[in-house]
Design an enzyme around this catalytic site. Structure first.
Site, short mmCIF file in Angstrom:
data_model
loop_
_atom_site.label_atom_id
_atom_site.label_comp_id
_atom_site.label_asym_id
_atom_site.label_seq_id
_atom_site.Cartn_x
_atom_site.Cartn_y
_atom_site.Cartn_z
CB SER A 11 -0.94 0.01 1.20
OG SER A 11 -0.21 -0.10 2.42
CG ASP A 189 -1.93 4.62 9.06
OD1 ASP A 189 -0.67 4.61 8.96
OD2 ASP A 189 -2.67 4.02 8.28
CG HIS A 192 -0.36 3.47 5.29
ND1 HIS A 192 -1.21 2.86 6.19
CD2 HIS A 192 -0.18 2.58 4.28
CE1 HIS A 192 -1.53 1.65 5.74
NE2 HIS A 192 -0.91 1.46 4.58
#
Length: 240
Positions: A11, A189, A192
């Site tokens: 991600s 978070d 990320h």
């Protein structure tokens, strides 16, 4: 034909083309010189990435064209998920993680022999923010699905594979923790990247690319630059 740079990862790679992302910054930096090809797979670990690798790379290089100049391989954050916590299905044991990294690198070496392969370690983890992200509260009795200690172990494993194979490596786990208040300035978070975290990685990727000969000074620009066009005879710059 323009050079190509392929970004392969989870991600943190998939999100890298968002505003302020490290991938978008690379595309901007090399806007007239190279195409940055995004192959980010949110949530994936090395086991899943290896399984889908041939499909993921479809179209990443031009048919009958040159090999991409470089490929970044950025996995480990999901592999390092703890096997007895939330997101346990993403966990990959440390030795298998290294085996998978070797196999991914071998695939690229066979498919694109001239491409530089750059490994990137998983980033650090800020555990309180991971608890908030998973559970929606700050209950100190809850346990994060990832820890910074585990991420560090996978980072060292990634570095070991890079050294073994002779590939450049970016130690994002260590580098990010060199910055003040990295827990919140670099991570949105606990995992990320914020724009600051993206800038840290962008700078490291840029330096590493330069070390393998991929930089603005060495790459030709695509078509005549504006200042090269004669205002008295503009069409001359474009040739026949």
């Amino acid at each position: 034909m323009r050079a190509r740079l392929v970004l392969f990862g989870d991600s943190i790679t998939e999100e890298s083309f968002r505003p302020g992302g490290w991938g978008a910054a690379l595309a901007s930096c090399f806007a007239r010189q190279a195409d940055v090809v995004l192959r980010g797979l949110s949530g994936y670990n090395t086991r899943w990435a290896l399984k889908v690798l041939p499909r993921a790379m479809e179209g990443a290089a031009a048919a009958d064209g040159p090999d991409p100049a470089a490929v970044t391989v950025f996995f480990g954050a999901n592999d390092a998920s703890l096997p007895d916590r939330a997101q346990a299905h993403q966990h990959v044991p440390l030795e298998e993680y290294q085996t998978n990294l070797r196999a991914i690198c071998a695939y690229f070496k066979e498919r694109w022999p001239s491409a530089a392969i750059i490994l990137i370690t998983p980033p650090p983890i800020y555990e309180p923010a991971r608890i908030r992200d998973i559970y929606g509260d700050d209950d100190p009795s809850r346990q994060p699905e990832r820890t910074n200690e585990a991420a560090g172990a996978y980072a060292q494993a990634c570095i070991a594979v890079a050294k073994e194979l002779g590939h450049p490596v970016i130690d994002s786990w260590t580098k990010i923790q060199e910055f003040p208040d990295w827990q919140t300035s670099a991570l949105s978070d606990g995992l990320h990247f914020t724009p600051t975290g993206n800038k840290i990685l962008f700078d490291e990727v840029l330096k590493t690319l330069a070390s393998v000969g991929f930089n603005q000074e060495s790459l030709p620009s695509d078509l005549p630059l504006f200042h090269e066009i004669d205002p008295m005879d503009p069409m001359k710059a474009f040739g026949n």
